[in-house]
Enzyme design. Structure first.
Site, PDB file in Angstrom:
ATOM      1  CB  VAL A  55      -1.021  -0.221   1.276  1.00  0.00           C
ATOM      2  CG1 VAL A  55      -2.096   1.578   1.343  1.00  0.00           C
ATOM      3  CG2 VAL A  55      -1.193  -1.582   1.242  1.00  0.00           C
ATOM      4  CB  CYS A  56       3.708   2.274   1.711  1.00  0.00           C
ATOM      5  SG  CYS A  56       3.417   1.766   3.310  1.00  0.00           S
ATOM      6  N   PRO A  57       4.012   2.253  -1.613  1.00  0.00           N
ATOM      7  CG  PRO A  57       4.485   0.743  -2.869  1.00  0.00           C
ATOM      8  CD  PRO A  57       4.117   0.804  -1.504  1.00  0.00           C
TER       9      PRO A  57
END
Length: 191
Positions: A55-57
């Site tokens: 999810v982070c990128p």
């Protein structure tokens, strides 16, 4: 957790520079960023749990794509996680979505900033997906926090920044260029 009206904590963290300077390699890619950096500007400070995740990128890249929009509003964007600057650099080098990231990636490896803000996940010990809008005087004006599995909407952060910068009453779903609420006009209609 710190919230609207609280002062953003003092900090000094090592960061991977944004833009092409961030890919210069160890010794050339890093800089120090503190609460005193970019004095007089609005600050968008967003946290993600871990590098090399899924999810982070997507969020980091979305904030990066809006960096120019934030800059047009006299705001800087800083991304932060509890990973080290070396992990950030390695991730940038090996992830196509964030390789050209124009914003710095701050390393809160001692978790001091996340702890001071009250945004550490109690089980995982990493930062929650927290976003802070901090005014030029260092006061938090907006906070949003998501759990570890749900990404946020950077476009909404930009919309809220626009609303805050009007210093007016903004109705639900207000967008830049639309009218703000004028209490005098509302009272005139009633009278």
């Amino acid at each position: 957790m710190l919230t609207v009206g609280d002062k953003f904590p003092s900090f000094t963290l090592t960061a991977v520079k944004g833009g092409p300077d961030g890919l210069g390699g160890p010794g050339k890619s890093f800089t120090e960023i503190s609460d005193q950096s970019d004095v007089g500007k609005w600050k968008i400070v967003f946290f993600w749990p871990k590098d090399f995740t899924f999810v982070c990128p997507t969020e980091i890249a979305a904030f990066g794509k809006l960096a120019g929009e934030f800059a047009d509003r006299d705001a800087v964007v800083w991304g932060v996680s509890t990973d080290s600057e070396f992990v950030h650099l390695n991730w940038r080098v090996h992830n196509d979505d964030i390789r050209d990231l124009p914003i710095p990636m701050l390393a809160d490896i001692k978790r001091e900033l996340a702890e001071a803000l009250g945004i550490l996940d109690k089980t995982a010990g990493v930062a929650l997906r927290a976003t802070f809008i901090v005014d030029p005087e260092g006061t938090i004006q907006w906070v949003a926090v998501n759990g570890l599995n749900v990404g946020r909407n950077p476009q909404e952060v930009l919309r809220v920044l626009d609303a805050l910068q009007t210093d007016e009453l903004c109705p639900c779903n207000w967008e830049k260029g639309k009218e703000t609420l004028q209490p005098q006009k509302l009272f005139e209609k009633v009278a």
